[in-house]
Structure formats: structure tokens, C-alpha cells
Design a protein around this motif. Structure first.
Motif, short mmCIF file in Angstrom:
data_model
loop_
_atom_site.label_atom_id
_atom_site.label_comp_id
_atom_site.label_asym_id
_atom_site.label_seq_id
_atom_site.Cartn_x
_atom_site.Cartn_y
_atom_site.Cartn_z
N GLN A 1 16.87 2.45 9.12
CA GLN A 1 15.95 1.44 8.57
C GLN A 1 16.19 1.29 7.09
OE1 GLN A 1 11.67 1.29 9.22
NE2 GLN A 1 11.90 3.03 10.57
N GLU A 2 16.13 0.06 6.59
CA GLU A 2 16.25 -0.12 5.14
C GLU A 2 15.08 0.58 4.46
OE1 GLU A 2 17.08 -3.94 3.53
OE2 GLU A 2 18.38 -4.46 5.21
N CYS A 3 15.36 1.10 3.25
CA CYS A 3 14.35 1.92 2.56
C CYS A 3 14.25 1.53 1.08
CB CYS A 3 14.77 3.39 2.61
SG CYS A 3 14.71 4.12 4.25
N VAL A 4 13.31 2.13 0.40
CA VAL A 4 13.31 2.13 -1.06
C VAL A 4 13.22 3.57 -1.53
CG1 VAL A 4 12.25 -0.15 -1.41
CG2 VAL A 4 10.78 1.83 -1.11
N ALA A 5 13.84 3.83 -2.69
CA ALA A 5 13.70 5.14 -3.31
C ALA A 5 12.73 4.97 -4.47
CB ALA A 5 15.03 5.63 -3.83
N GLU A 6 11.95 5.99 -4.73
CA GLU A 6 10.91 5.88 -5.76
C GLU A 6 10.83 7.20 -6.50
OE1 GLU A 6 7.18 4.33 -4.04
OE2 GLU A 6 6.29 6.12 -4.91
N GLN A 7 10.80 7.12 -7.82
CA GLN A 7 10.72 8.33 -8.61
C GLN A 7 9.51 9.16 -8.19
OE1 GLN A 7 10.32 7.99 -13.07
NE2 GLN A 7 12.52 8.24 -12.82
N PHE A 8 9.65 10.46 -8.16
CA PHE A 8 8.53 11.32 -7.82
C PHE A 8 7.64 11.50 -9.05
CE2 PHE A 8 6.34 15.33 -7.05
CZ PHE A 8 5.84 15.10 -5.78
N VAL A 9 6.36 11.32 -8.88
CA VAL A 9 5.43 11.43 -10.01
C VAL A 9 4.76 12.81 -9.98
CG1 VAL A 9 3.36 10.44 -11.08
CG2 VAL A 9 4.96 8.96 -9.84
N ASP A 10 4.77 13.48 -11.13
CA ASP A 10 4.06 14.75 -11.23
C ASP A 10 2.58 14.40 -11.38
OD1 ASP A 10 3.45 17.35 -11.52
OD2 ASP A 10 4.26 17.57 -13.55
N LEU A 11 1.88 14.43 -10.27
CA LEU A 11 0.53 13.86 -10.22
C LEU A 11 -0.51 14.76 -10.86
CD1 LEU A 11 0.46 12.60 -6.51
CD2 LEU A 11 0.54 11.18 -8.57
N ALA A 12 -1.32 14.16 -11.73
CA ALA A 12 -2.52 14.84 -12.19
C ALA A 12 -3.67 14.46 -11.27
CB ALA A 12 -2.85 14.43 -13.62
N LYS A 13 -3.63 13.23 -10.79
CA LYS A 13 -4.72 12.71 -9.97
C LYS A 13 -4.27 11.45 -9.26
CE LYS A 13 -8.88 13.79 -11.35
NZ LYS A 13 -10.15 14.00 -11.95
N GLU A 14 -4.93 11.16 -8.13
CA GLU A 14 -4.77 9.84 -7.50
C GLU A 14 -6.14 9.17 -7.48
OE1 GLU A 14 -1.84 9.33 -4.16
OE2 GLU A 14 -2.10 11.49 -4.06
N VAL A 15 -6.15 7.88 -7.76
CA VAL A 15 -7.40 7.11 -7.70
C VAL A 15 -7.13 5.80 -6.95
CG1 VAL A 15 -8.42 8.06 -9.82
CG2 VAL A 15 -6.98 6.01 -9.97
N SER A 16 -8.19 5.16 -6.52
CA SER A 16 -8.01 3.86 -5.87
C SER A 16 -9.20 2.97 -6.23
CB SER A 16 -7.88 4.01 -4.35
OG SER A 16 -9.04 4.60 -3.80
N LEU A 17 -8.95 1.68 -6.16
CA LEU A 17 -10.00 0.72 -6.46
C LEU A 17 -10.10 -0.24 -5.29
CD1 LEU A 17 -11.94 0.12 -8.77
CD2 LEU A 17 -10.23 -1.37 -9.77
N THR A 18 -11.27 -0.30 -4.70
CA THR A 18 -11.52 -1.22 -3.59
C THR A 18 -12.22 -2.45 -4.15
OG1 THR A 18 -11.62 0.56 -1.99
CG2 THR A 18 -12.76 -1.47 -1.39
N VAL A 19 -11.77 -3.61 -3.70
CA VAL A 19 -12.21 -4.87 -4.29
C VAL A 19 -12.43 -5.87 -3.15
CG1 VAL A 19 -11.45 -6.73 -5.84
CG2 VAL A 19 -10.68 -4.41 -6.26
N THR A 20 -13.40 -6.75 -3.32
CA THR A 20 -13.54 -7.84 -2.34
C THR A 20 -13.48 -9.17 -3.07
OG1 THR A 20 -14.99 -6.43 -1.01
CG2 THR A 20 -14.93 -8.77 -0.45
N ILE A 21 -12.74 -10.11 -2.49
CA ILE A 21 -12.67 -11.45 -3.06
C ILE A 21 -13.28 -12.43 -2.06
CG2 ILE A 21 -11.13 -13.28 -3.87
CD1 ILE A 21 -9.56 -11.25 -5.24
N GLY A 22 -14.17 -13.25 -2.56
CA GLY A 22 -14.90 -14.17 -1.69
C GLY A 22 -14.62 -15.62 -2.03
N ASN A 23 -15.53 -16.47 -1.58
CA ASN A 23 -15.45 -17.90 -1.87
C ASN A 23 -15.30 -18.14 -3.36
OD1 ASN A 23 -15.45 -19.84 0.07
ND2 ASN A 23 -17.63 -19.61 0.55
N ASP A 24 -14.58 -19.19 -3.73
CA ASP A 24 -14.41 -19.54 -5.15
C ASP A 24 -13.81 -18.39 -5.95
OD1 ASP A 24 -15.42 -22.08 -4.89
OD2 ASP A 24 -17.49 -21.38 -5.12
N ASN A 25 -13.02 -17.54 -5.29
CA ASN A 25 -12.38 -16.41 -5.96
C ASN A 25 -13.35 -15.46 -6.62
OD1 ASN A 25 -9.71 -16.83 -5.26
ND2 ASN A 25 -9.52 -18.45 -6.81
N GLN A 26 -14.59 -15.43 -6.17
CA GLN A 26 -15.53 -14.45 -6.71
C GLN A 26 -14.97 -13.06 -6.42
OE1 GLN A 26 -19.41 -14.36 -4.85
NE2 GLN A 26 -20.03 -12.66 -6.17
#
Ligand code: ADP
Ligand code: MG
Length: 375
Positions: A178-203
Motif C-alpha cells: 500500500q502507498e504510505c507516508v513517512a512522518e518524523q517521530f515527535v518526542d511527545l510532551a503531550k497530545e491534545v485535541s480540539l472538537t469543533v462543530t460547524i453549523g448553518n451560516d458557518n457558525q
């Protein structure tokens, strides 16, 4: 963009009947919508939750059309549906999310190219089309680096860590298949995520920044609010992404933070996300509520309020083995069981959310509780 505002009693069609589909369906039903779900697995979590169930493969165009005919709006719970088929459906049925986000994000290469074009900070990567391309990855990225398949990966599947020359053959074999991508390994201090919702009129409505820990590349726990000063920066990155990719509904951007406190966008899930599950109990709207409000054309809440800080623990098969006898004694754990019939050690079977005024203490307690899990 403005799209159809549905009245209560209308039918929401969901492609995919796993736990995300189930929690979406439950939000929709709470608001008075009918729910119809399409999934290839007759035993999937949604099967006993949806008002109607179409048991068919995701690429069965006839079944998808049946879903379209019976639904007032179509949404999806996962990104690995066929973009061309979705495109064909978009022209005939009400699918406010469109197909562009799916098309760009189900391929790690076009995802990274889009993130780059949007001007976000991402980890250096190389495209790997042929096994011999691995030499270029070694040259440009240096050890260690990750090799990830372009399509179909989740929970660390389709990924290998290349630490030295010894791992190159394994990487070449993966690329051969399978075709792949290679990605530099990050020495992680932390992982975070942001959940977002987009509605009518791009609210746009943001959930609080989430702090995530993975074990064996599968989400282990989420803590909210994140113990991090990166919330504003993460929102800025999300804004760049939404200026570039057209989103509707709930999605999540995953980030890495390295030891020098640099924030990198890791990947985007164009759907509700495991790291947003805490919002069911800990916020005044869950990520599934806002998703349904968005795709049914309703107004979104401007702000999401955290009612109490939360620790969310995933329950894999191995965790259920360890902890299920204790559930009855711990009403404060807010246990969710998805209803999958087959238990496997690394399969997500459920999760639990603990609301707490002392996140550090609850985290310590949970780490002790989960200590005996077989790795
Ligand atoms: P998935 O689609 O399986 O979620 P991710 O790319 O998010 O794939 O990888 C899963 C997890 O593996 C990440 O959340 C992180 O913990 C670890 N990981 C992946 N890529 C890297 C990387 N380049 N550097 C460090 N850790 C990584
Ligand atoms: Mg991920």
C-alpha cells in the motif's frame, strides 16, 4: 452556507452503526428525530437502537440510495466511506457535510497536503510510493520516523515505527502492499485535541481543549480541561483549517505538543471523536448533540460550558475483563457500553467518564484501577 432546517419527526440517516453512530442516534432521538442506520454488520451497536436498520456494505449503491430515499438528511460516523459514491449521493439527497472533507481526509497524503496548504504547522513528511522511496525518508527525516498507510488506518493500524536500519525491510513490505507516508517521530510532551462543530451560516462552536494519552496508539484517557496553555493556538490552527476545508457538523483536530512546547497538527477526524465523549456528561451539550443540531439545520449554542472537569477512560476488551465486576459499586464512573457482541483485548467496547473537582487525584486513582490490564 445555509441548508435545510428539519422539523422534529424528520428522519436522520446515518452511514455506519458503530459506537459513534449509536451515540449520534441517541442524540437525534432525544431531539425527536427518527433514525435509520446503514451498516454491514448485522450485530453492530446501532442495530437495536435505530428505528430502522439497513444491513448492507458501505459501497452498496442501491442500499445507500434506499437510505437517501428514506432520510431527510444523511450523515456518517466514519471517514472510510467511498468519496465518489458520497459525491454521487450529494447531488440527489440532503447531505450538508458534502464530500470534500471525506475526500481530502481519508487519504493521509492529501490530508497533509491540505494542512500544509492551509498554513498549519505539521510534522515533516515524505510521500512513499515505492519501497525504494524509504531511502529518501531516511535522508530527509532521519531516525526515528513513522510509516503510515495512506488509506484505512485507525487506532494505530497500518503504522510502523522505523527506529533504525533493522526496521527498513518491514517498512518496504508495507509500502509494497500500500502507498504510505513517512512522518518524523515527535518526542511527545503531550497530545491534545480540539472538537469543533460547524453549523448553518458557518457558525463555529468550540469544545474545550482535550488532553489525550494513547497506549499502543489507541486512546487510553482524556482529561478536560487540558492541562496546557495551547488552547488559543489550537483554535487558531483550527480556524486556518476551516478556512481551507468546508466542514459541517462535528469534527476533531488532533495535535502533538513536543518537548519544546511546539504545537503540530497531527490529523483531522471529520466526525465525532473518541476524545470528545466526555462531553456527554461534562458539558451542557455533547459533541453528538451539536452534530445533530448542525446537520438538521438548527442553531448551535455559541459557547460550550464545562459543567465539571472530567476524566474519560476508554474500556477496551482487556479493561472490561479487569473492571466489569466493579461497575456496580461505582455509579460515579458513568459507564457506557457500546453493545458489541465480540469482545477482543484491543477493541473499544465502551468508555467511562468521571466528573471531578480534583482531576489529578482522579487520574491517579484511575491509573491504579487500570494498572492490572494485560498489555
Ligand atoms: P490514527 O489514525 O491511528 O489515530 P495517528 O496518526 O493519530 O493515527 O497515530 C496514533 C497515535 O500514535 C498518535 O496519537 C500518537 O500517540 C502516536 N503517533 C503517531 N504518529 C506519531 C509521530 N509522528 N510521533 C509521535 N507519536 C506518533
Ligand atoms: Mg489519531
Amino acid at each position: 452556507m445555509n441548508f435545510n432546517k428539519l422539523s422534529f419527526g424528520a428522519t436522520v440517516g446515518i452511514i455506519g452503526g458503530g459506537q459513534l453512530g449509536k451515540m449520534m442516534a441517541q442524540s437525534a432521538q432525544k431531539m425527536g428525530y427518527r433514525v435509520i442506520v446503514l451498516d454491514p454488520d448485522a450485530e453492530c451497536p446501532c442495530q437495536h437502537v435505530a428505528h430502522e436498520f439497513i444491513n448492507a456494505p458501505y459501497d452498496d449503491m442501491e442500499a445507500l440510495e434506499q437510505l437517501g430515499e428514506q432520510s431527510d438528511v444523511i450523515t456518517y460516523e466514519f471517514e472510510n466511506i467511498s468519496a465518489p459514491q458520497l459525491k454521487a449521493l450529494v447531488s440527489r439527497y440532503n447531505i450538508p457535510q458534502g464530500y470534500q472533507a471525506i475526500e481530502l481526509l481519508q487519504d493521509r497524503l492529501t490530508e497533509k497536503q491540505s494542512l500544509q496548504a492551509a498554513g498549519t504547522q505539521i510534522v515533516p513528511f515524505e510521500q512513499l510510493t515505492e519501497p525504494s522511496d524509504i531511502e529518501r525518508a531516511v535522508d530527509k527525516l532521519g531516525y526515528p520516523f513513522m510509516v503510515k498507510t495512506r488509506f484505512g488506518g485507525y487506532d494505530g493500524k497500518g503504522q510502523i515505527l522505523v527506529q533504525s536500519e533493522d526496521d527498513l525491510d518491514e517498512a518496504r513490505t508495507l509500502i509494497e502492499n500500500q502507498e504510505c507516508v513517512a512522518e518524523q517521530f515527535v518526542d511527545l510532551a503531550k497530545e491534545v485535541s480540539l472538537t469543533v462543530t460547524i453549523g448553518n451560516d458557518n457558525q463555529i462552536t468550540y469544545f474545550p481543549l482535550q488532553e489525550n494519552e494513547h497506549q499502543n496508539q489507541i486512546l487510553f484517557k482524556t482529561i478536560v480541561p487540558a492541562r496546557s496553555d495551547k488552547e488559543a493556538e489550537a483554535r487558531d490552527e483550527v480556524k486556518k483549517i476551516t478556512d481551507y476545508i468546508h466542514f459541517v457538523g462535528t469534527f476533531t483536530v488532533e495535535f502533538f505538543i513536543d518537548r519544546d512546547n511546539h504545537l503540530y497538527v497531527n490529523e483531522i477526524a471529520p466526525r465525532p471523536h473518541n476524545s470528545g465523549h466526555y462531553s456527554i456528561e461534562a458539558c451542557d451539550y455533547s459533541q453528538f448533540d451539536t452534530h445533530i443540531l448542525a446537520v438538521t439545520g438548527q442553531q448551535l449554542p455559541q459557547e460550550i460550558e464545562i459543567l465539571k472537569p472530567a476524566v474519560m477512560m476508554n474500556l477496551l476488551g482487556r479493561d472490561l475483563d479487569l473492571l466489569e465486576d466493579q461497575f456496580g459499586d461505582h455509579p460515579e464512573w458513568h459507564v457506557h457500553i457500546y453493545g458489541k457482541t465480540k469482545r477482543k483485548p484491543d477493541r473499544k467496547m465502551g468508555h467511562m467518564t468521571i466528573l471531578t473537582n480534583d482531576v489529578d487525584q482522579t487520574e491517579r486513582e484511575m491509573l491504579q484501577r487500570f494498572e492490572g490490564r494485560n498489555q
